[in-house]
Design an enzyme around this catalytic site. Structure first.
Site, PDB file in Angstrom:
ATOM      1  N   GLU A  11      -6.776   4.371   7.994  1.00 38.28           N
ATOM      2  CA  GLU A  11      -6.574   5.802   7.727  1.00 38.28           C
ATOM      3  C   GLU A  11      -7.811   6.399   7.080  1.00 38.28           C
ATOM      4  O   GLU A  11      -8.119   7.579   7.297  1.00 38.28           O
ATOM      5  CB  GLU A  11      -5.314   5.994   6.865  1.00 38.28           C
ATOM      6  CG  GLU A  11      -4.059   5.761   7.707  1.00 38.28           C
ATOM      7  CD  GLU A  11      -2.852   5.235   6.954  1.00 38.28           C
ATOM      8  OE1 GLU A  11      -2.809   5.325   5.710  1.00 38.28           O
ATOM      9  OE2 GLU A  11      -1.930   4.718   7.616  1.00 38.28           O
TER      10      GLU A  11
ATOM     11  N   HIS B   6      -9.385   0.894   4.933  1.00 37.68           N
ATOM     12  CA  HIS B   6      -8.111   1.079   5.653  1.00 37.68           C
ATOM     13  C   HIS B   6      -8.356   1.995   6.855  1.00 37.68           C
ATOM     14  O   HIS B   6      -9.166   2.921   6.787  1.00 37.68           O
ATOM     15  CB  HIS B   6      -7.063   1.680   4.713  1.00 37.68           C
ATOM     16  CG  HIS B   6      -5.694   1.669   5.307  1.00 37.68           C
ATOM     17  ND1 HIS B   6      -5.294   2.611   6.230  1.00 37.68           N
ATOM     18  CD2 HIS B   6      -4.660   0.812   5.175  1.00 37.68           C
ATOM     19  CE1 HIS B   6      -4.047   2.325   6.615  1.00 37.68           C
ATOM     20  NE2 HIS B   6      -3.649   1.244   5.984  1.00 37.68           N
TER      21      HIS B   6
ATOM     22  N   LYS C  74       0.034   4.213  -0.132  1.00 40.66           N
ATOM     23  CA  LYS C  74      -0.628   5.371   0.508  1.00 40.66           C
ATOM     24  C   LYS C  74      -0.427   6.602  -0.371  1.00 40.66           C
ATOM     25  O   LYS C  74      -0.450   6.476  -1.597  1.00 40.66           O
ATOM     26  CB  LYS C  74      -0.106   5.551   1.942  1.00 40.66           C
ATOM     27  CG  LYS C  74      -0.188   4.233   2.733  1.00 40.66           C
ATOM     28  CD  LYS C  74       0.019   4.395   4.193  1.00 40.66           C
ATOM     29  CE  LYS C  74      -0.139   3.031   4.875  1.00 40.66           C
ATOM     30  NZ  LYS C  74      -0.009   3.108   6.319  1.00 40.66           N
TER      31      LYS C  74
ATOM     32  N   SER D  73       3.661  -2.378  10.177  1.00 43.07           N
ATOM     33  CA  SER D  73       5.114  -2.402  10.381  1.00 43.07           C
ATOM     34  C   SER D  73       5.756  -3.733   9.988  1.00 43.07           C
ATOM     35  O   SER D  73       6.723  -4.161  10.619  1.00 43.07           O
ATOM     36  CB  SER D  73       5.464  -2.018  11.829  1.00 43.07           C
ATOM     37  OG  SER D  73       5.003  -0.706  12.114  1.00 43.07           O
TER      38      SER D  73
ATOM     39  N   GLY E 107       2.684   2.000  10.704  1.00 37.87           N
ATOM     40  CA  GLY E 107       3.628   3.103  10.537  1.00 37.87           C
ATOM     41  C   GLY E 107       4.359   3.494  11.807  1.00 37.87           C
ATOM     42  O   GLY E 107       4.999   4.537  11.872  1.00 37.87           O
TER      43      GLY E 107
ATOM     44  N   GLU F 255      -5.134  -5.247  10.566  1.00 37.03           N
ATOM     45  CA  GLU F 255      -4.095  -4.247  10.802  1.00 37.03           C
ATOM     46  C   GLU F 255      -4.391  -3.494  12.094  1.00 37.03           C
ATOM     47  O   GLU F 255      -5.201  -2.556  12.105  1.00 37.03           O
ATOM     48  CB  GLU F 255      -4.066  -3.234   9.652  1.00 37.03           C
ATOM     49  CG  GLU F 255      -3.785  -3.846   8.296  1.00 37.03           C
ATOM     50  CD  GLU F 255      -3.294  -2.798   7.312  1.00 37.03           C
ATOM     51  OE1 GLU F 255      -2.158  -2.931   6.850  1.00 37.03           O
ATOM     52  OE2 GLU F 255      -4.019  -1.835   7.052  1.00 37.03           O
TER      53      GLU F 255
ATOM     54  N   ASN G 181       0.866  -1.182   0.000  1.00 38.25           N
ATOM     55  CA  ASN G 181       0.000   0.000   0.000  1.00 38.25           C
ATOM     56  C   ASN G 181       0.903   1.232   0.000  1.00 38.25           C
ATOM     57  O   ASN G 181       1.503   1.551   1.029  1.00 38.25           O
ATOM     58  CB  ASN G 181      -0.888  -0.057   1.257  1.00 38.25           C
ATOM     59  CG  ASN G 181      -1.704   1.203   1.457  1.00 38.25           C
ATOM     60  OD1 ASN G 181      -1.768   2.066   0.586  1.00 38.25           O
ATOM     61  ND2 ASN G 181      -2.341   1.295   2.625  1.00 38.25           N
TER      62      ASN G 181
END
Ligand code: PGA
Length: 246
Positions: free
Chosen positions: A94, A92, A10, A208, A168, A162, A8
């Site tokens: 985010e 996701h 992003k 990560s 991250g 996730e 991904n």
């Protein structure tokens, strides 16, 4: 089950970054797992071109639930498919956080992806506060049930677990925690799909994942690949994760 290693990107990448796609394809001409990269939407046709003739599939990072219409800034699953992508990430964390996406909205997007012939990679995962409160499994199960559309099969759906606090941050969930959640998800899928589809749906871990920790994560029974953010941007790092899956 053939693992899927999906990257991904992003809101990263550019035309120049297609050099990473070529480098990845050159280093892994016949990977022993499915390999996918998901760039920002404007790069989709450019990456499809860069990946043509290679084993790298291309996916989008989001789609709208509708096929067309007055939705400024959004992209339909139909257009994503027309551009040559074969999958789309939906839900996701985010997007759940930045755009207020609910489970119901994500299920509608996943249904639109299926309608367009795309694989929906549906993301779920608890926040740090939810884990600290002992609610990780409950959140994962409820997001799974709420985000999985009718008609989901092992062929058209991938689930990515996730944990939000691991994305991250360099913090990886422990192998024991990943094992606990993934086996709970496998069991929960059996209530939501046929037994065959529940057993064959790929469950990715994300958060990560790096070349140095991928092998121990992939050794977990119900981990069938990874959704990789930061480490998917460079062919050398992503290639190390692909090698671990192989
Ligand atoms: P990360 O991101 O690998 O950079 O933690 C994973 C993701 O958000 O899919």
């Amino acid at each position: 089950m053939r693992p899927l290693i999906a990257g991904n990107w992003k809101m990263n990448g550019s035309r120049a970054a297609m050099a990473e796609v070529s480098a990845l394809a050159a280093a892994h001409p016949a990977p022993g797992c499915d390999v996918m990269l998901c760039p920002p939407a404007p790069l989709l046709p450019i990456m499809v071109e860069a990946a043509s003739g290679t084993k790298i599939a291309v996916g989008a990072q989001d789609c709208h639930a509708n096929v067309s219409g007055a939705h400024t800034g959004d992209t339909s699953a139909t257009l994503i498919a027309e551009l040559g992508a074969t999958a789309v990430i939906v839900g996701h964390s985010e997007r759940r956080a930045d755009h207020g996406e609910t489970d119901a909205a994500i299920a509608a997007k996943a249904a639109a992806a299926h309608q367009a012939g795309l694989i929906a990679i549906i993301c779920i995962g608890e926040t740090e506060a939810e884990r600290d409160a002992g609610r990780a499994l409950e959140v994962a199960r409820s997001q799974l049930a709420g985000s999985l559309p009718a008609g989901a099969t092992a062929a058209n759906t991938v689930i990515a677990y996730e944990p939000v606090w691991a994305i991250g941050t360099g913090k990886v969930a422990s192998v024991a925690d990943i094992d606990e959640v993934h086996s709970a998800l496998r069991t929960a899928l059996a209530d939501l799909m046929s037994a065959e589809d529940a057993a064959a749906t790929r469950l990715l871990y994300g958060g990560s994942v790096k070349p140095g920790n991928a092998a121990e994560i992939f050794a977990v029974t119900d981990v069938n690949g990874a959704l990789v953010g930061g480490a998917s941007l460079k062919a050398a790092d992503f290639g190390g994760i692909i090698a671990a899956a192989e």
